[in-house]
Design a protein around this motif. Structure first.
Motif, PDB file in Angstrom:
ATOM      1  N   HIS A   1      24.508   7.491  76.420  1.00  0.00           N
ATOM      2  CA  HIS A   1      25.667   7.584  75.541  1.00  0.00           C
ATOM      3  C   HIS A   1      26.920   7.208  76.311  1.00  0.00           C
ATOM      4  O   HIS A   1      27.080   7.581  77.467  1.00  0.00           O
ATOM      5  CB  HIS A   1      25.776   9.031  75.024  1.00  0.00           C
ATOM      6  CG  HIS A   1      26.276   9.132  73.635  1.00  0.00           C
ATOM      7  ND1 HIS A   1      27.332   9.923  73.275  1.00  0.00           N
ATOM      8  CD2 HIS A   1      25.861   8.539  72.486  1.00  0.00           C
ATOM      9  CE1 HIS A   1      27.549   9.824  71.969  1.00  0.00           C
ATOM     10  NE2 HIS A   1      26.659   8.993  71.467  1.00  0.00           N
TER      11      HIS A   1
ATOM     12  N   SER B   1      31.120   7.363  72.655  1.00  0.00           N
ATOM     13  CA  SER B   1      30.615   7.778  71.344  1.00  0.00           C
ATOM     14  C   SER B   1      29.575   6.818  70.756  1.00  0.00           C
ATOM     15  O   SER B   1      29.177   6.957  69.600  1.00  0.00           O
ATOM     16  CB  SER B   1      31.759   7.971  70.333  1.00  0.00           C
ATOM     17  OG  SER B   1      32.237   6.733  69.859  1.00  0.00           O
TER      18      SER B   1
ATOM     19  N   TRP C   1      25.815   4.343  71.631  1.00  0.00           N
ATOM     20  CA  TRP C   1      24.613   4.300  72.449  1.00  0.00           C
ATOM     21  C   TRP C   1      24.446   2.955  73.152  1.00  0.00           C
ATOM     22  O   TRP C   1      24.812   1.913  72.615  1.00  0.00           O
ATOM     23  CB  TRP C   1      23.374   4.571  71.589  1.00  0.00           C
ATOM     24  CG  TRP C   1      23.286   5.991  71.129  1.00  0.00           C
ATOM     25  CD1 TRP C   1      23.614   6.480  69.891  1.00  0.00           C
ATOM     26  CD2 TRP C   1      22.873   7.112  71.912  1.00  0.00           C
ATOM     27  NE1 TRP C   1      23.421   7.834  69.856  1.00  0.00           N
ATOM     28  CE2 TRP C   1      22.959   8.253  71.070  1.00  0.00           C
ATOM     29  CE3 TRP C   1      22.435   7.272  73.218  1.00  0.00           C
ATOM     30  CZ2 TRP C   1      22.633   9.533  71.515  1.00  0.00           C
ATOM     31  CZ3 TRP C   1      22.095   8.544  73.660  1.00  0.00           C
ATOM     32  CH2 TRP C   1      22.193   9.653  72.817  1.00  0.00           C
TER      33      TRP C   1
ATOM     34  N   SER D   1      25.115   2.262  67.064  1.00  0.00           N
ATOM     35  CA  SER D   1      25.570   3.488  66.400  1.00  0.00           C
ATOM     36  C   SER D   1      24.495   4.581  66.461  1.00  0.00           C
ATOM     37  O   SER D   1      24.814   5.768  66.585  1.00  0.00           O
ATOM     38  CB  SER D   1      25.926   3.195  64.946  1.00  0.00           C
ATOM     39  OG  SER D   1      24.792   2.694  64.242  1.00  0.00           O
TER      40      SER D   1
END
Length: 328
Positions: A133, A136, A138, A152
């Motif tokens: 991560h 915010s 991936w 996302s």
């Protein structure tokens, strides 16, 4: 710019999730360590033709999967297989009373995966080793040190041992996958220049190193020049002989096959062995799919369900459903 959803694994589960998400209007990007899609429904190319060394056929019971299979049938990707089916117990052959409908991909099992993949963005020969991560979103890291992303959400559709390593940031999900045991299967293909003298086209075997045998040319759409057979060893035998050289595996299963047919068995003109380390889950489950909606991580596969092709498709479908529900 739309941030895509990453899907790791292009077996039936990963492809099912990808299709559902794509049809819902979301961008997806698929990754797989293999050279093509399909996982255990992929077909191996050989000098004896395309070989279905993994899943031999599949059945359809859930109404959603029945509907999908009908669409595949109408598009010419699958056909019903009606083999002369036998049971073998204690060395004795008897016709099998099993009359369930069996489906196969045409002209090979891998056709199903090719149809599902269609033109979805995909990267093959790429083994993802880490999911992490950042900002915010991936990112993925592959075995060559290349980074992919941002994404996302991430859907992990690989065997549980591999999924556990990729779920390091989701300990609860990793604990579940770590507890799933998979059984191995040795598969062998044998091709004969002259057809073997038997009416049998498929056989469930007991009291042997073998679990299953099938005559490849009996499946619709096959144009085998030679009489090619696929043999599957039992999970127990495969586990016991996991590291046996392929030549020894071929010799042993060839001998077991000869005992079943009880006819003159010539030396094959072609042989090939393949070891499926994660062929089937030990014990039944009904997990559907695993989800950590807060993190945006999902895991699916046949190991979440029955171990069958239908279970893989339903698990991928369930992963996509959970992800879409979270987005609403």
């Amino acid at each position: 710019m739309t941030v895509p959803i990453a899907i790791i694994g292009t077996g039936i589960a990963g492809l099912s999730a990808a299709q559902a998400l794509h049809q819902a209007g979301h961008a997806v990007q698929l990754f797989d360590k293999a050279r093509g899609p399909g996982g255990r429904v992929s077909s191996k190319r050989s000098e004896a033709g395309a070989l279905d060394l993994g899943a031999q056929y599949f059945t359809a019971r859930d109404r959603r999967f029945v509907s999908q299979v009908q669409q595949w049938k109408e598009a010419g990707h699958v056909a019903e297989w009606k083999p002369a089916l036998y049971n073998c117990k204690g060395g004795q052959l008897s016709p099998s009373p099993d009359e369930q409908t069996r489906w196969v991909g045409t002209p090979r099992m891998g056709a199903i995966a090719r149809a599902m993949l269609d033109e979805l963005p995909s990267t093959f020969s790429c083994r993802i080793t880490e999911v992490f991560h950042g900002a915010s979103l991936w990112h993925l890291l592959d075995a060559e040190g290349n980074q992919h992303g941002p994404f996302s959400h991430v859907v992990i559709a690989v065997p549980p041992a591999q999924a556990t390593a990729l779920l390091a940031t989701a300990p609860k999900l990793a604990a579940v996958t770590a507890g799933v045991q998979m059984e191995p299967t040795w598969a062998v293909a044998l091709a004969f220049d002259e057809a073997l003298n038997t009416a049998m086209q498929g056989c469930f075997v007991q009291d042997s190193a073998l679990d299953w045998v099938a005559r490849n040319r009996s499946k619709p759409g096959r144009d085998d020049a030679r009489d090619t057979w696929v043999l599957h060893a039992t999970s127990a035998w495969s586990k016991e002989h996991l590291d046996l050289p392929k030549e020894a595996v071929i010799d042993h299963l060839h001998g077991a096959f000869a005992e079943i047919l009880d006819c003159a068995m010539p030396a094959p003109s072609f042989s090939q062995a393949h070891r499926w380390l994660y062929a089937r889950p030990a014990g039944g489950r009904d997990l559907g799919a695993l989800a950590d909606a807060h993190l945006g991580l999902y895991a699916c596969g046949d190991w979440c369900m029955s171990g069958r092709v239908e279970g893989a498709w339903l698990s991928g479908h369930d992963a996509a459903r959970r992800l879409l529900e979270h987005l609403q």
